[in-house]
Write an enzyme that holds these catalytic residues in place. Structure first.
Site, PDB file in Angstrom:
ATOM      1  N   LYS A  50      42.924  52.701  30.371  1.00 51.48           N
ATOM      2  CA  LYS A  50      42.449  53.848  29.565  1.00 51.48           C
ATOM      3  C   LYS A  50      43.276  53.875  28.280  1.00 51.48           C
ATOM      4  CE  LYS A  50      43.291  58.338  30.095  1.00 51.48           C
ATOM      5  NZ  LYS A  50      43.397  59.718  30.601  1.00 51.48           N
ATOM      6  N   ASP A  83      37.370  61.100  29.111  1.00 48.68           N
ATOM      7  CA  ASP A  83      38.484  61.035  28.150  1.00 48.68           C
ATOM      8  C   ASP A  83      38.199  60.009  27.047  1.00 48.68           C
ATOM      9  OD1 ASP A  83      40.258  63.001  28.831  1.00 48.68           O
ATOM     10  OD2 ASP A  83      41.723  61.709  29.796  1.00 48.68           O
ATOM     11  N   LYS A 116      40.312  68.893  25.659  1.00 48.96           N
ATOM     12  CA  LYS A 116      41.223  67.810  25.275  1.00 48.96           C
ATOM     13  C   LYS A 116      40.729  66.474  25.806  1.00 48.96           C
ATOM     14  CE  LYS A 116      45.230  69.452  26.975  1.00 48.96           C
ATOM     15  NZ  LYS A 116      46.698  69.550  27.115  1.00 48.96           N
ATOM     16  N   LEU A 144      29.587  64.500  44.307  1.00 49.79           N
ATOM     17  CA  LEU A 144      30.707  64.351  45.248  1.00 49.79           C
ATOM     18  C   LEU A 144      30.294  63.625  46.523  1.00 49.79           C
ATOM     19  CD1 LEU A 144      32.497  67.816  44.963  1.00 49.79           C
ATOM     20  CD2 LEU A 144      32.961  65.699  43.723  1.00 49.79           C
TER      21      LEU A 144
HETATM   22  N1  LIG Z   1      41.201  65.578  29.369  1.00 45.65           N
HETATM   23  C1  LIG Z   1      41.636  66.371  30.304  1.00 45.65           C
HETATM   24  O1  LIG Z   1      41.771  67.572  30.126  1.00 45.65           O
HETATM   25  C2  LIG Z   1      41.965  65.788  31.630  1.00 45.65           C
HETATM   26  C3  LIG Z   1      42.243  66.640  32.712  1.00 45.65           C
HETATM   27  C4  LIG Z   1      42.512  66.072  33.954  1.00 45.65           C
HETATM   28  C5  LIG Z   1      42.506  64.700  34.108  1.00 45.65           C
HETATM   29  N2  LIG Z   1      42.248  63.912  33.034  1.00 45.65           N
HETATM   30  C6  LIG Z   1      42.225  62.450  33.193  1.00 45.65           C
HETATM   31  O2  LIG Z   1      41.194  62.096  34.090  1.00 45.65           O
HETATM   32  C7  LIG Z   1      41.534  60.886  34.744  1.00 45.65           C
HETATM   33  C8  LIG Z   1      41.322  61.052  36.220  1.00 45.65           C
HETATM   34  O3  LIG Z   1      39.975  61.359  36.449  1.00 45.65           O
HETATM   35  P1  LIG Z   1      39.213  60.855  37.777  1.00 45.65           P
HETATM   36  O4  LIG Z   1      40.016  61.212  38.951  1.00 45.65           O
HETATM   37  O5  LIG Z   1      37.840  61.325  37.653  1.00 45.65           O
HETATM   38  O6  LIG Z   1      39.353  59.264  37.676  1.00 45.65           O
HETATM   39  P2  LIG Z   1      38.294  58.095  37.361  1.00 45.65           P
HETATM   40  O7  LIG Z   1      37.513  58.383  36.175  1.00 45.65           O
HETATM   41  O8  LIG Z   1      39.110  56.846  37.374  1.00 45.65           O
HETATM   42  O9  LIG Z   1      37.330  58.099  38.629  1.00 45.65           O
HETATM   43  C9  LIG Z   1      37.852  57.844  39.903  1.00 45.65           C
HETATM   44  C10 LIG Z   1      37.065  56.750  40.647  1.00 45.65           C
HETATM   45  O10 LIG Z   1      35.856  57.295  41.120  1.00 45.65           O
HETATM   46  C11 LIG Z   1      34.756  56.453  40.765  1.00 45.65           C
HETATM   47  N3  LIG Z   1      33.616  57.362  40.679  1.00 45.65           N
HETATM   48  C12 LIG Z   1      33.303  58.211  39.690  1.00 45.65           C
HETATM   49  N4  LIG Z   1      32.274  59.001  40.048  1.00 45.65           N
HETATM   50  C13 LIG Z   1      31.904  58.619  41.294  1.00 45.65           C
HETATM   51  C14 LIG Z   1      30.924  59.068  42.223  1.00 45.65           C
HETATM   52  N5  LIG Z   1      30.123  60.098  41.944  1.00 45.65           N
HETATM   53  N6  LIG Z   1      30.828  58.434  43.422  1.00 45.65           N
HETATM   54  C15 LIG Z   1      31.666  57.417  43.734  1.00 45.65           C
HETATM   55  N7  LIG Z   1      32.635  56.967  42.908  1.00 45.65           N
HETATM   56  C16 LIG Z   1      32.759  57.568  41.708  1.00 45.65           C
HETATM   57  C17 LIG Z   1      35.215  55.786  39.514  1.00 45.65           C
HETATM   58  O11 LIG Z   1      34.547  54.578  39.318  1.00 45.65           O
HETATM   59  C18 LIG Z   1      36.698  55.569  39.788  1.00 45.65           C
HETATM   60  O12 LIG Z   1      36.896  54.408  40.547  1.00 45.65           O
HETATM   61  C19 LIG Z   1      42.963  60.593  34.368  1.00 45.65           C
HETATM   62  O13 LIG Z   1      42.963  59.595  33.389  1.00 45.65           O
HETATM   63  C20 LIG Z   1      43.474  61.893  33.795  1.00 45.65           C
HETATM   64  O14 LIG Z   1      44.476  61.709  32.836  1.00 45.65           O
HETATM   65  C21 LIG Z   1      41.967  64.421  31.823  1.00 45.65           C
END
Ligand SMILES: NC(=O)c1ccc[n+]([C@@H]2O[C@H](COP(=O)([O-])OP(=O)(O)OC[C@H]3O[C@@H](n4cnc5c(N)ncnc54)[C@H](O)[C@@H]3O)[C@@H](O)[C@H]2O)c1
Ligand SMILES: [Zn+2]
Length: 348
Positions: A50, A83, A116, A144
């Site tokens: 990322k 993001d 953000k 989900l």
């Molecule tokens: N901008 C903000 O305010 C903010 C807030 C919190 C977290 N974040 C960022 O978000 C990231 C974490 O987000 P995340 O946990 O969504 O991670 P992610 O985007 O990596 O997704 C997690 C995993 O789930 C898979 N996936 C996505 N949707 C799916 C679905 N419906 N079914 C099956 N698999 C699916 C993805 O391919 C990935 O392997 C971090 O980089 C963190 O820094 C940003």
């Protein structure tokens, strides 16, 4: 709804390989059926990648698609996708609209609904980013159903975090339903909707009065987000964001008890909920000294100010400055978590 939000404008829809595999066909069929001018692009980025070049890749795709100032970039994916897309939307042609369709638990209650966005840079978590509010966020908990348990647990950590500092009712709800949300037995039940609704409401309620963080640097929603960035980076992303937040929540909770702000019964409820949901409460490779140094680095970065959020009960919190914490406090707090470990979690 998505077609209404795009409103016939030329759009770039950004998704990631897993979401493409699960939903790509339906997404393309939907976009074709609704007759807009939207093009789906799959961007193969993960937390470990990322980075800024992921953002410029999306800008290049936007240029190749001929996106103009009014053309939205739509993210359909987890926090990594929203993001990267949000930052690309902020930069492309000095800013185009963006729309978030979060598909993970973290996305639905946190990453997809804020203003953000950021990428990791120079070994630092979320080091480069902007405030660029999305035009719309479409929240569909149906996503989900395909999310692996580890990622449901990862999102639940953000919900638990919020409950501890602002919403005792949500905390009680999570005590009843947290484990069932993780193991999938609460799938599509009203409880899941309730948890998401309360989490989103709580999060937006905290963010709205200080959206651009100019009025007050003290944010309750930063609970669990002080030591966690260091843990995430030190584990080279083997520990997920929410998992690191859970460890930070546990440590900050013990710190609150060490400095006499939290009683043992509330401490036990917090630690027990994390563990019942399968969230580890510390990361063994990281020492108290490293955590202390990471705190000092944050303080230098923030002009000498620390606002460590610590719970003073369930649903209430306060902020600690550097004067309230020293290496011994962190050592004692971490030692308590180490002694109390009743489970082993492994990270691939
Ligand atoms: N901008 C903000 O305010 C903010 C807030 C919190 C977290 N974040 C960022 O978000 C990231 C974490 O987000 P995340 O946990 O969504 O991670 P992610 O985007 O990596 O997704 C997690 C995993 O789930 C898979 N996936 C996505 N949707 C799916 C679905 N419906 N079914 C099956 N698999 C699916 C993805 O391919 C990935 O392997 C971090 O980089 C963190 O820094 C940003
Ligand atoms: Zn977070």
């Amino acid at each position: 709804l998505l077609a209404d939000c795009i409103g016939g404008r030329r759009a770039l829809v950004v998704t990631t390989p897993t979401v493409e595999r699960l939903y790509g066909r339906r997404l393309r069929a939907y976009l074709a059926r609704t007759g807009g001018d939207a093009h789906v692009a799959v961007v193969g980025r993960t937390e470990a990648t990322k980075q800024l070049d992921g953002v410029t890749d999306i800008c290049d795709l936007a240029a190749a698609r001929g996106l103009e100032r009014s053309s939205p970039i739509v993210a359909v994916g987890g926090g990594v996708c929203t993001d990267l897309s949000g930052l690309a939307a902020a930069l492309y042609q000095r800013g185009v609209p963006h729309i978030n369709v979060p598909t993970t638990f973290v996305g639905l209650i946190d990453a997809g609904i804020g203003v953000k966005n950021a990428v990791n840079h120079g070994g630092r978590k979320s080091a480069l980013g902007t405030f660029h509010p999305p035009e719309n966020c479409l929240l569909d908990p149906g996503f989900l159903d395909t999310l692996p348990a580890r990622h449901r647990r990862n999102g639940l950590a953000e919900s638990i975090k919020l409950a501890i500092v602002v919403d005792a009712t949500l905390f009680a709800l999570l005590e009843r339903s947290g484990p069932a949300i993780v193991d999938g037995s609460a799938r599509s039940s009203p409880i899941v909707l309730d948890v998401i609704r309360r989490s989103v409401k709580g999060m937006l309620g905290e963010l709205a009065p200080n959206l651009f963080e100019v009025d007050d640097l003290r944010r309750k929603v930063d609970f669990g987000h002080t030591f966690s960035a260091y843990i995430e980076m030190a584990s080279e992303h083997r520990v997920l964001h929410g998992e690191a937040v859970a460890m930070d929540v546990a440590l900050s909770t013990e710190i609150a008890m060490v400095v006499g702000l939290l009683d043992v019964a509330d401490r036990d409820r917090i630690i027990a909920l994390l563990r019942r949901c399968g969230l580890a409460t510390h990361y063994p490779p990281v020492s108290a000294e490293q955590l202390w140094r990471s705190l000092r680095a944050i303080v230098e970065h923030r002009d000498g100010e620390l606002h460590l959020v610590v719970p003073t009960g369930i649903g209430v919190c306060t902020f600690l400055g550097m004067d309230a914490i020293d290496p011994a406090v962190i050592r004692v707090a971490l030692e308590r978590l180490r002694r109390n470990t009743i489970q082993t979690v492994t990270y691939e």
